[in-house]
Design an enzyme around this catalytic site. Structure first.
Site, PDB file in Angstrom:
ATOM      1  N   PRO A  97      66.649  -8.726 -29.276  1.00  0.00           N
ATOM      2  CA  PRO A  97      66.403  -9.256 -29.954  1.00  0.00           C
ATOM      3  C   PRO A  97      66.096  -8.864 -31.679  1.00  0.00           C
ATOM      4  CG  PRO A  97      64.142  -9.168 -28.803  1.00  0.00           C
ATOM      5  CD  PRO A  97      64.953  -8.483 -27.872  1.00  0.00           C
ATOM      6  N   THR A 107      65.175  -9.768 -35.633  1.00  0.00           N
ATOM      7  CA  THR A 107      64.734 -10.674 -37.066  1.00  0.00           C
ATOM      8  C   THR A 107      65.991 -11.061 -37.711  1.00  0.00           C
ATOM      9  OG1 THR A 107      62.445 -10.940 -36.406  1.00  0.00           O
ATOM     10  CG2 THR A 107      63.497 -12.140 -38.356  1.00  0.00           C
ATOM     11  N   GLN A 139      65.506 -15.419 -27.558  1.00  0.00           N
ATOM     12  CA  GLN A 139      64.118 -15.204 -27.631  1.00  0.00           C
ATOM     13  C   GLN A 139      63.455 -16.732 -27.765  1.00  0.00           C
ATOM     14  OE1 GLN A 139      62.073 -12.086 -29.472  1.00  0.00           O
ATOM     15  NE2 GLN A 139      61.886 -11.197 -28.206  1.00  0.00           N
ATOM     16  N   HIS A 157      58.507 -13.732 -26.039  1.00  0.00           N
ATOM     17  CA  HIS A 157      58.248 -13.225 -26.984  1.00  0.00           C
ATOM     18  C   HIS A 157      56.750 -12.893 -26.482  1.00  0.00           C
ATOM     19  CE1 HIS A 157      57.561  -9.902 -29.933  1.00  0.00           C
ATOM     20  NE2 HIS A 157      58.867  -9.918 -30.614  1.00  0.00           N
ATOM     21  N   GLY A 158      56.420 -11.461 -25.924  1.00  0.00           N
ATOM     22  CA  GLY A 158      54.837 -11.261 -25.308  1.00  0.00           C
ATOM     23  C   GLY A 158      54.614  -9.558 -26.219  1.00  0.00           C
ATOM     24  N   ALA A 159      55.010  -9.291 -27.126  1.00  0.00           N
ATOM     25  CA  ALA A 159      55.254  -7.680 -27.601  1.00  0.00           C
ATOM     26  C   ALA A 159      54.362  -7.892 -29.258  1.00  0.00           C
ATOM     27  CB  ALA A 159      56.136  -7.324 -27.611  1.00  0.00           C
ATOM     28  N   HIS A 160      53.913  -6.718 -29.571  1.00  0.00           N
ATOM     29  CA  HIS A 160      53.747  -6.717 -31.222  1.00  0.00           C
ATOM     30  C   HIS A 160      53.164  -7.277 -32.025  1.00  0.00           C
ATOM     31  CE1 HIS A 160      58.843  -5.889 -29.875  1.00  0.00           C
ATOM     32  NE2 HIS A 160      58.127  -4.677 -29.893  1.00  0.00           N
ATOM     33  N   TYR A 167      52.449 -10.678 -31.876  1.00  0.00           N
ATOM     34  CA  TYR A 167      52.618 -11.901 -31.968  1.00  0.00           C
ATOM     35  C   TYR A 167      51.906 -13.084 -30.851  1.00  0.00           C
ATOM     36  CZ  TYR A 167      56.675 -10.381 -34.801  1.00  0.00           C
ATOM     37  OH  TYR A 167      57.699 -10.320 -35.611  1.00  0.00           O
TER      38      TYR A 167
END
Length: 383
Positions: free
Chosen positions: A27, A29, A109, A189-192, A194
């Site tokens: 994914p 942006t 995502q 999206h469970g990362a970075h 967020y």
């Protein structure tokens, strides 16, 4: 004798997904969806990659059905898509149909920016950003410009029990919409740094109630999101969960300092109904913990028993942050990837920037033909 990369091009079945090869479009942006509705260019962008033999397409982050999900964030200025409302759903139905006609497989995502969202921006600027403990974090940011930092450093009120429940329900509604328009599964999206990740990370989750504390307690929000998504879709609807150690706020961050901590954190998330773990790292092959050469994707697979996607720098000479400041060349590191995959360390290979630059990258890798040099201008187009 060179290492055979043929395993990367073999069909693969996992978690209800039937893939023609091991390559996953990671994914990324894009910001080409004015008003949250994907443009015609977005439809062509995904179809081109399906036509060019990408095994699984994971879309750009799509805002869940919650007013604070999207806003300005450090990697873009808005125009991210949503997955609710008649116009957006009609466009996604068209996009999914186009990918399927090209023989591809595609999942959305689902994304909530959480602490990364700049307050006062997005499709609902009047609502506050959603933060577990009301804070951005103690760090100055790895990929965050100084003017942006000034906008997000101001604390907000921590999320209440009712607000947390509303966000979990928003993920469930968006997942149900994904199934209704024909997507082949859903990615979370469970990362970075967020929202989901900000519950997992001890630096942004200082709560002393049932949503904070040790690793398994901080994983409760992620697990409840997964559980709600599973209930809103179907028992066999594939769920992919993206996990990382690094954050936009801090590239050296860690949710788990040891394999034991990692296992304890991921167990409730996986038990809630995850099929595949999408493991995002700066460089896919970097050892995750001292005393072992195993990558983070390898550890995640070993500890959870789930299929794992390895992500980070496949096909490129630089990691994401370095690619903004230094020349980045396309490189064929697939022999090493294939060797580690064949050993069982992970199962699928996530490719981001290389596929952003060249939709035909998978085909070129298979045929051994030359690939186009990577250019930063690729971020501003939908080629």
């Amino acid at each position: 004798m060179g290492i055979d990369t043929g395993i990367l091009f073999q069909p693969f079945e996992t978690g209800g997904l039937h893939l023609r090869n091991r390559f996953v479009m990671a994914p990324m942006t894009r910001n080409f969806s004015p008003g949250g509705i994907p443009s015609d260019g977005v439809a062509a962008y995904y179809r081109r990659r399906a036509e060019a033999d990408v095994g699984l397409i994971v879309t750009e982050g799509i805002g869940v059905d919650h007013p604070s999900a999207l806003g300005q964030e450090s990697m873009g200025g808005g125009a991210s898509p949503v997955l609710h409302g008649d116009a957006a759903l009609a466009k996604w139905r068209e996009i999914v149909a186009g990918v399927h006609q090209a023989g591809g497989v595609i999942v959305p995502q689902l994304w909530h920016q959480g602490v990364i969202r700049v307050p006062g921006t997005g499709y609902h600027p009047e609502v506050p950003s959603a933060r577990p403990s009301g804070i951005w974090g103690p760090f100055d940011g790895a990929m965050v410009p100084p003017d942006y930092l000034q906008l997000v450093r101001e604390p907000t009120a921590p999320l209440t029990e009712n607000e947390i429940a509303d966000i979990i329900a928003a993920f469930a509604r968006s997942a149900a919409n994904a199934k209704a328009v024909g997507f082949d599964g859903v990615a979370l999206h469970g990362a970075h740094g967020y929202l989901i990740d900000s519950f997992l990370w001890a630096q942004t989750n200082l709560r002393d109630d049932g949503w904070g504390g040790d690793g398994p307690s901080r994983a409760r929000f992620a697990a409840e999101v997964v559980r709600a998504v599973r209930a809103a879709t179907a028992p066999d609807f594939p769920i992919i969960f993206r996990f990382s150690q690094w954050k936009l706020q801090d590239y050296e961050a860690r949710n788990a300092a040891t394999p034991a901590e990692l296992e304890a954190m991921l167990a409730p998330i996986v038990d809630a109904g995850v099929d595949i773990m999408d493991v995002s790292t700066r460089i896919w092959s970097t050892p995750a913990f001292e005393g072992s050469d195993l990558s983070l994707a390898g550890w995640v697979k070993k500890l959870t028993g789930k299929q794992a996607i390895a992500v980070g720098g496949v096909g490129l000479s630089k990691d994401l942050q370095s690619s903004f400041a230094q020349p980045t060349v396309m490189t064929n590191n697939l022999p090493l990837v294939a060797e580690r995959l064949a050993s069982g360390e992970f199962d699928l290979v996530g490719v981001g920037r290389a596929l952003l630059m060249d939709p035909h990258w998978v085909q070129r890798m298979r045929s051994g033909t030359e690939v186009s040099p990577f250019r930063l201008e690729a971020y501003a187009s939908l080629y």
